[in-house]
Design a protein around this motif. Structure first.
Motif, short mmCIF file in Angstrom:
data_model
loop_
_atom_site.label_atom_id
_atom_site.label_comp_id
_atom_site.label_asym_id
_atom_site.label_seq_id
_atom_site.Cartn_x
_atom_site.Cartn_y
_atom_site.Cartn_z
N ASP A 271 46.42 62.00 43.47
CA ASP A 271 47.81 62.45 42.76
C ASP A 271 48.64 61.27 43.02
OD1 ASP A 271 46.50 64.63 42.35
OD2 ASP A 271 47.29 65.78 44.13
N ASP A 272 48.57 60.59 44.14
CA ASP A 272 49.50 59.63 44.48
C ASP A 272 49.26 58.30 43.51
OD1 ASP A 272 51.44 59.87 46.36
OD2 ASP A 272 50.19 59.34 47.94
N GLN A 273 48.11 58.29 43.20
CA GLN A 273 47.66 57.16 42.19
C GLN A 273 47.72 57.45 40.47
OE1 GLN A 273 44.16 55.49 43.56
NE2 GLN A 273 45.36 54.27 45.26
N ALA A 274 48.37 58.49 40.36
CA ALA A 274 48.24 59.25 39.03
C ALA A 274 49.11 58.04 38.18
CB ALA A 274 48.78 60.34 38.89
N LEU A 275 48.87 57.78 36.74
CA LEU A 275 49.93 56.94 36.03
C LEU A 275 51.04 57.57 35.86
CD1 LEU A 275 49.43 54.76 34.26
CD2 LEU A 275 48.66 56.15 32.30
N PHE A 276 51.34 58.68 35.76
CA PHE A 276 52.79 59.38 35.96
C PHE A 276 52.97 60.34 37.10
CE2 PHE A 276 51.79 58.28 31.59
CZ PHE A 276 52.89 57.38 31.25
N VAL B 30 48.16 52.71 18.87
CA VAL B 30 48.82 52.42 19.49
C VAL B 30 49.28 53.08 20.73
CG1 VAL B 30 51.63 52.08 19.50
CG2 VAL B 30 50.48 51.38 17.81
N ALA B 31 48.97 54.45 20.82
CA ALA B 31 49.06 55.38 22.00
C ALA B 31 47.92 54.94 22.75
CB ALA B 31 48.95 56.82 21.27
N VAL B 32 46.83 54.99 22.43
CA VAL B 32 45.58 54.27 23.36
C VAL B 32 45.90 53.06 23.99
CG1 VAL B 32 43.24 53.79 23.40
CG2 VAL B 32 43.81 55.59 22.19
N PHE B 33 46.26 52.04 23.08
CA PHE B 33 46.50 50.84 23.82
C PHE B 33 47.85 50.59 24.40
CE2 PHE B 33 43.10 49.80 20.94
CZ PHE B 33 42.28 49.06 21.97
N ALA B 34 48.73 51.52 24.39
CA ALA B 34 50.01 51.62 25.25
C ALA B 34 49.79 52.17 26.66
CB ALA B 34 51.03 52.44 24.76
N LEU B 35 48.76 53.34 26.50
CA LEU B 35 48.30 53.74 27.86
C LEU B 35 47.47 52.73 28.67
CD1 LEU B 35 47.44 57.48 27.18
CD2 LEU B 35 49.21 56.63 28.76
N ALA B 36 46.70 51.97 27.75
CA ALA B 36 45.70 50.84 28.38
C ALA B 36 46.55 49.87 29.02
CB ALA B 36 44.85 50.19 27.09
N ALA B 37 47.82 49.63 28.43
CA ALA B 37 48.41 48.46 28.96
C ALA B 37 49.35 48.90 30.15
CB ALA B 37 49.51 48.12 27.77
N LYS B 38 49.45 50.05 30.02
CA LYS B 38 50.48 50.88 31.50
C LYS B 38 49.27 50.77 32.59
CE LYS B 38 53.89 53.58 32.65
NZ LYS B 38 55.17 52.86 32.98
N ASN B 39 48.13 51.13 32.43
CA ASN B 39 47.07 51.02 33.26
C ASN B 39 46.78 49.72 33.83
OD1 ASN B 39 45.81 53.16 34.70
ND2 ASN B 39 45.39 53.98 32.58
N ILE B 40 46.52 48.70 32.95
CA ILE B 40 46.26 47.32 33.31
C ILE B 40 47.12 46.78 34.25
CG2 ILE B 40 45.96 44.95 32.46
CD1 ILE B 40 44.84 46.23 30.03
N ALA B 41 48.76 46.93 33.66
CA ALA B 41 49.81 46.40 34.45
C ALA B 41 49.80 46.98 35.76
CB ALA B 41 50.84 46.54 33.62
N ARG B 42 49.35 47.92 36.15
CA ARG B 42 49.71 48.58 37.42
C ARG B 42 48.47 48.15 38.50
NH1 ARG B 42 48.59 54.66 38.42
NH2 ARG B 42 46.64 54.74 37.31
N ARG C 144 44.92 45.54 39.58
CA ARG C 144 44.83 44.65 40.28
C ARG C 144 45.17 43.38 39.30
NH1 ARG C 144 40.77 40.56 40.89
NH2 ARG C 144 39.54 42.05 39.26
N ILE C 145 44.68 43.40 38.09
CA ILE C 145 44.83 42.13 37.13
C ILE C 145 46.34 42.04 36.93
CG2 ILE C 145 44.57 41.69 34.70
CD1 ILE C 145 41.86 43.32 34.73
N GLY C 146 47.28 43.17 36.82
CA GLY C 146 48.54 43.45 36.64
C GLY C 146 49.34 42.73 37.66
N ARG C 147 48.69 43.01 38.89
CA ARG C 147 49.41 42.64 39.92
C ARG C 147 49.41 40.94 40.18
NH1 ARG C 147 50.09 47.11 44.05
NH2 ARG C 147 50.12 48.73 42.95
N ASN C 148 48.25 40.68 39.66
CA ASN C 148 48.11 39.26 39.85
C ASN C 148 49.00 38.48 38.89
OD1 ASN C 148 45.84 39.40 41.66
ND2 ASN C 148 44.14 39.03 40.31
N TRP C 149 49.15 39.00 37.73
CA TRP C 149 49.93 38.62 36.79
C TRP C 149 51.21 38.45 37.15
CZ3 TRP C 149 48.12 42.08 31.98
CH2 TRP C 149 46.93 41.42 31.57
N MET C 150 51.85 39.56 37.81
CA MET C 150 53.15 39.55 38.32
C MET C 150 53.44 38.61 39.36
SD MET C 150 54.43 43.27 37.89
CE MET C 150 52.91 44.28 37.88
#
Lengths: 358, 302
Positions: A15-20, A193-205, A207-213
């Protein structure tokens, strides 16, 4: 008051790690999805779907892509137009050569092709930084457009150098070409767009997204704590180009129907998408959508107000339009340099504390 | 290589050098502003267009003589610099470079629209009596060189010399260098950032006017003039954002490289490669020196 996580107890780590993690966010997302897929196509007419919602969704996808690269990974790119052209021309070649594969796989494939090209042009980012890199990405922009203009193989040697999308169907419904109707096109694009927006949100939070940031905030420090700049930067270029390539493919095949490289994918496209993510908010998925909405709808609105409302002649209206766009951009940057997404974040904070000031 | 080929090679090289100097004129304005305020001013090309439009407009619509029109345009550019500082830069102090960069793109839009509305968007001829045509002395020997480009090169040389003296010897120049070095330190010794910015943008405006005059005389004053900014960008990264000599030498390298490539490589790949060749050339240089040939070494601390 309404927007508050009080009383929402989390019993599992999941629950803590849910997308929203906050219930209200989830309701809003479901609400938006419901409106997008169930209400909009029946409430709005062809004009709205074709002239406003399609470009909005497609540019949102492109803005998402650029936001991954510039907003999350900090690599400024001015080559978006060129990469969109790669997506468009690869989907064209694929549609002509392998129509039996179906449209959606072809769009994904053209995204992959663009990702490969993007990675190639991302290589200099390992050595060059900041504005030097931004100007270097212009090399991609100009070279790719030149290539699609000069090499006949890309446009199947058509005399005009234009490419035309052949009609293709998904489950028996025509989605490309002149006969396709607005609702079908809208469902296709909105779905992707909906599918890939959710994907982007997931990638960004993740490991990969954290590396990017980490790379964005300071690449040397990131390298010292064990983020590999080569992998992080190139993966950002690849994922970003994948999104941009798909956007380019949809832009050409679904929205425009026919395109010519120098007009449809010139450097102004790159700037437009960059404006979208700056005005929307760097490093924010929501911001990509808000920025795209603003910059797609505002020029149409301005034109309608001036030409229909005041009867300004269209040449003068075009000049006034670019002035207004310029002024609005400067004004926006002065008022809220962190974009519309930041305004939304502030609003959420306020709602959380309401009725108390802090 | 026989004599004729050799002469042709010389001609291509020379005209490349001259064309390069024309790019340098635009790049110079970029460098001035970047040095003094760290702003990557995308509007420099449009400023050149706007200056040239104003000049032509003053001469044609108001019938000003040349010298008065030039003074008038300089006044307009200074007023513009003041306005930009007041309305835009002052509000954006301490923002990230990318925000300032985007703001200058917005500025480019505004100037472009204003120029069109004020002076019309048709192609205008700019004739200030700058000599044109082939330079006879060399033409007799079989080499074709534009007089206008020689003139532009001469002007650029004078301008660079003037700027060098201005930066090194005058009080304002010293203040400019102090600001370029460290904003806060400059503020703490009593240099007004706002004044300095107005001065820098004014100087950049005047440089833009010179560039606008040269390009306008060459190919007419029209919208495409603003696109020379895109030609100046590779010059800029090749020479380094912070170096005035870099802008000149970078321009020459790009000019020569571009012309040689167009003549000797272009025909094999279908021509029109000048759009991207300069960028590729600059990119190749950057891979060896990421801060450009003459740029300050980028030192990063964790």
């Amino acid at each position: 008051m309404i927007y508050r996580e009080t009383g929402q107890f989390k019993a599992h780590y999941q629950d803590d790690q849910a997308l929203f993690p906050i219930d209200q966010d989830r309701y809003v997302i479901f609400g938006v999805l419901f409106v997008t897929f169930a209400l909009v196509p029946y409430l709005l007419n062809e004009y709205w779907l074709n002239a406003i919602l399609l470009p909005f969704l497609i540019y949102s996808l492109a803005a998402l892509g650029l936001n991954i690269l510039t907003g999350y990974c900090g690599q400024l790119s001015l080559g978006t137009g060129g990469f969109m052209a790669v997506g468009a021309f690869s989907v064209y070649k694929l549609m002509v050569a392998f129509p039996e594969l179906g449209f959606i796989p072809l769009v994904l494939l053209s995204g992959l092709i663009t990702a490969a090209v993007g990675t190639l042009f991302g290589l200099p980012s390992l050595r060059i930084k900041g504005f030097y890199l931004a100007v270097a990405t212009l090399a991609a922009q100009f070279f790719l457009i030149w290539l699609f203009n000069k090499v006949g193989w890309f446009f199947n040697y058509s005399a005009s150098g234009m490419i035309n999308a052949p009609p293709m169907t998904i489950f028996g419904v025509i989605v490309t070409g002149p006969e396709a109707n607005g609702v079908a096109k809208y469902y296709l694009v909105a779905g992707i767009v909906a599918v890939f927006a959710l994907a982007a949100k997931n990638i960004a939070r993740g490991r990969i997204g954290r590396n990017w940031m980490a790379i964005r905030d300071m690449d040397i420090a990131a390298e010292l704590i064990g983020v590999r700049p080569l992998v992080a930067k190139l993966s950002a270029f690849a994922v970003s180009s994948f999104y941009v390539g798909m956007a380019g493919a949809l832009y050409f095949a679904v929205w425009l129907g026919s395109a010519e490289p120098t007009e449809a994918f010139d450097i102004n496209q790159s700037f437009l998408v960059l404006f979208m993510i700056i005005i929307g908010g760097l490093g924010s998925v929501l911001g990509s959508f808000l920025g795209a909405a603003f910059l797609v709808i505002m020029p149409i609105l301005l034109k309608n107000i001036m030409v229909d409302g005041f009867g300004t002649d269209s040449a003068l209206a075009a000049h006034i339009e670019i002035i207004v766009v310029g002024v609005l951009i400067i004004g926006f940057l002065i008022v809220e340099p962190h974009g519309l997404a930041r305004l939304w974040r502030i609003a959420k904070e306020k709602m959380r504390l309401w009725p108390f000031p802090y | 290589m026989n004599m004729l080929d050799f002469l042709f090679f010389i001609e291509v090289t020379l005209s490349g050098l001259m064309a390069g100097v024309m790019y340098s004129l635009v790049a110079l304005g970029f460098v001035l502003i970047f040095k003094a305020s760290g702003i990557f001013n995308f509007a420099q090309g449009v400023m050149a267009l706007f200056a040239a439009l104003t000049l032509v407009g003053l001469m044609e619509k108001f019938g000003f003589p040349i010298w008065l029109a030039i003074i008038g345009t300089i006044a307009v550019m200074i007023a513009l610099a003041w306005l930009i500082e007041r309305v835009m830069l002052r509000q954006l102090v301490n923002q990230e470079p990318i925000i300032l960069f985007m703001a200058t793109i917005g500025l480019a839009y505004v100037l472009e629209g204003m120029g069109d509305i004020l002076w019309g968007s048709d192609v205008k001829v700019l004739d200030l009596g700058i000599p044109q045509g082939a330079w006879e002395w060399l033409y007799d020997k079989g080499v074709y060189i534009e007089k206008l480009e020689m003139f532009a090169a001469g002007t650029a040389a004078i301008m660079v010399a003037f700027l060098a003296v201005f930066f090194q010897k005058t009080r304002i120049g010293r203040a400019l260098r102090a600001v370029a070095d460290d904003h806060q330190a400059a503020l703490s010794v009593g240099i007004s950032l706002h004044t300095i910015w107005v001065i820098v943008w004014s100087v950049a405006g005047i440089v833009a006017l010179v560039a606008g005059i040269m390009w306008g005389s060459k190919s007419g004053v029209q919208f495409s003039l603003s696109l020379i900014a895109l030609k100046a960008l590779p010059v800029l990264i090749l020479g380094g954002f912070t170096s005035v000599p870099g802008a000149i030498i970078g321009g020459m390298i790009i000019g020569v490289g571009e012309k040689l490539a167009e003549v000797y490589v272009g025909p094999f790949v279908g021509g029109a490669i000048e759009n991207w060749f300069a960028y590729m050339l600059a990119l190749a240089f950057l891979l060896f020196r990421p801060q450009g040939l003459f740029g300050e070494k980028i030192i990063e601390r964790v």
